[in-house]
Design a protein around this motif. Structure first.
Motif, PDB file in Angstrom:
ATOM      1  N   ALA A  82     -10.394  -7.057  -1.169  1.00  0.00           N
ATOM      2  CA  ALA A  82     -10.399  -7.069   0.297  1.00  0.00           C
ATOM      3  C   ALA A  82     -10.681  -5.684   0.874  1.00  0.00           C
ATOM      4  O   ALA A  82     -10.151  -4.678   0.405  1.00  0.00           O
ATOM      5  CB  ALA A  82      -9.053  -7.568   0.803  1.00  0.00           C
ATOM      6  N   LYS A  83     -11.516  -5.630   1.903  1.00  0.00           N
ATOM      7  CA  LYS A  83     -11.844  -4.361   2.561  1.00  0.00           C
ATOM      8  C   LYS A  83     -10.595  -3.667   3.096  1.00  0.00           C
ATOM      9  O   LYS A  83     -10.512  -2.440   3.101  1.00  0.00           O
ATOM     10  CB  LYS A  83     -12.823  -4.587   3.712  1.00  0.00           C
ATOM     11  N   TYR A  84      -9.630  -4.445   3.550  1.00  0.00           N
ATOM     12  CA  TYR A  84      -8.410  -3.869   4.117  1.00  0.00           C
ATOM     13  C   TYR A  84      -7.731  -2.913   3.145  1.00  0.00           C
ATOM     14  O   TYR A  84      -7.151  -1.909   3.554  1.00  0.00           O
ATOM     15  CB  TYR A  84      -7.433  -4.991   4.511  1.00  0.00           C
ATOM     16  N   LEU A  85      -7.790  -3.210   1.860  1.00  0.00           N
ATOM     17  CA  LEU A  85      -7.075  -2.412   0.867  1.00  0.00           C
ATOM     18  C   LEU A  85      -7.857  -1.203   0.363  1.00  0.00           C
ATOM     19  O   LEU A  85      -7.288  -0.325  -0.288  1.00  0.00           O
ATOM     20  CB  LEU A  85      -6.681  -3.297  -0.326  1.00  0.00           C
ATOM     21  N   ARG A  86      -9.118  -1.123   0.667  1.00  0.00           N
ATOM     22  CA  ARG A  86      -9.936  -0.008   0.182  1.00  0.00           C
ATOM     23  C   ARG A  86      -9.501   1.300   0.838  1.00  0.00           C
ATOM     24  O   ARG A  86      -9.336   1.381   2.042  1.00  0.00           O
ATOM     25  CB  ARG A  86     -11.411  -0.273   0.454  1.00  0.00           C
TER      26      ARG A  86
ATOM     27  N   HIS B  68      -8.692  -5.659  -6.431  1.00  0.00           N
ATOM     28  CA  HIS B  68      -8.200  -4.835  -5.322  1.00  0.00           C
ATOM     29  C   HIS B  68      -8.078  -3.374  -5.759  1.00  0.00           C
ATOM     30  O   HIS B  68      -8.520  -2.471  -5.053  1.00  0.00           O
ATOM     31  CB  HIS B  68      -6.839  -5.329  -4.828  1.00  0.00           C
TER      32      HIS B  68
ATOM     33  N   ARG C 166      -6.629   2.759   0.643  1.00  0.00           N
ATOM     34  CA  ARG C 166      -5.232   2.793   1.069  1.00  0.00           C
ATOM     35  C   ARG C 166      -4.311   3.376   0.010  1.00  0.00           C
ATOM     36  O   ARG C 166      -3.105   3.225   0.074  1.00  0.00           O
ATOM     37  CB  ARG C 166      -4.760   1.407   1.462  1.00  0.00           C
TER      38      ARG C 166
ATOM     39  N   ALA D  65       2.320  -0.541   4.114  1.00  0.00           N
ATOM     40  CA  ALA D  65       1.729  -1.770   4.655  1.00  0.00           C
ATOM     41  C   ALA D  65       1.685  -2.849   3.572  1.00  0.00           C
ATOM     42  O   ALA D  65       1.540  -2.548   2.383  1.00  0.00           O
ATOM     43  CB  ALA D  65       0.322  -1.497   5.169  1.00  0.00           C
TER      44      ALA D  65
ATOM     45  N   CYS E 291       0.841  -1.193   0.000  1.00  0.00           N
ATOM     46  CA  CYS E 291       0.000   0.000   0.000  1.00  0.00           C
ATOM     47  C   CYS E 291       0.880   1.248   0.000  1.00  0.00           C
ATOM     48  O   CYS E 291       2.074   1.183   0.282  1.00  0.00           O
ATOM     49  CB  CYS E 291      -0.878   0.030   1.254  1.00  0.00           C
TER      50      CYS E 291
ATOM     51  N   TYR F 165      -0.106  -6.496   2.262  1.00  0.00           N
ATOM     52  CA  TYR F 165      -1.277  -7.377   2.315  1.00  0.00           C
ATOM     53  C   TYR F 165      -0.895  -8.655   1.575  1.00  0.00           C
ATOM     54  O   TYR F 165      -0.326  -8.594   0.482  1.00  0.00           O
ATOM     55  CB  TYR F 165      -2.468  -6.712   1.626  1.00  0.00           C
TER      56      TYR F 165
END
Length: 65
Positions: A43-47, A37, A49, A21, A17, A23
């Motif tokens: 994945a929600k984590y990457l939204r 992505h 970022r 970070a 990211c 992933y």
């Protein structure tokens, strides 16, 4: 490693990211998954970022290993 004729080869991949970070994910089609992505549907984590970079991919064969 030989490709499986049924198309069930899996690859592990890492995305960096903008904030540094990392992933890690697993997919059969890394290019398609990375596009998801980047498009905000992965994945929600990457939204939200920022810019994402695919920094690693390795075919691993079976997902269960």
């Amino acid at each position: 490693m030989r490709s499986r004729p049924d198309g069930t080869d899996w690859s592990i991949y890492m995305v960096r990211c903008r904030d540094g970070a990392l992933y890690t994910g697993i997919a059969r089609d890394v290019d398609r998954r990375f596009a998801e992505h980047r498009g905000g549907t992965g994945a929600k984590y990457l939204r939200g970022r920022g810019e994402l970079k695919l920094v690693f991919r390795q075919r691993v064969g079976s997902r269960s290993r």
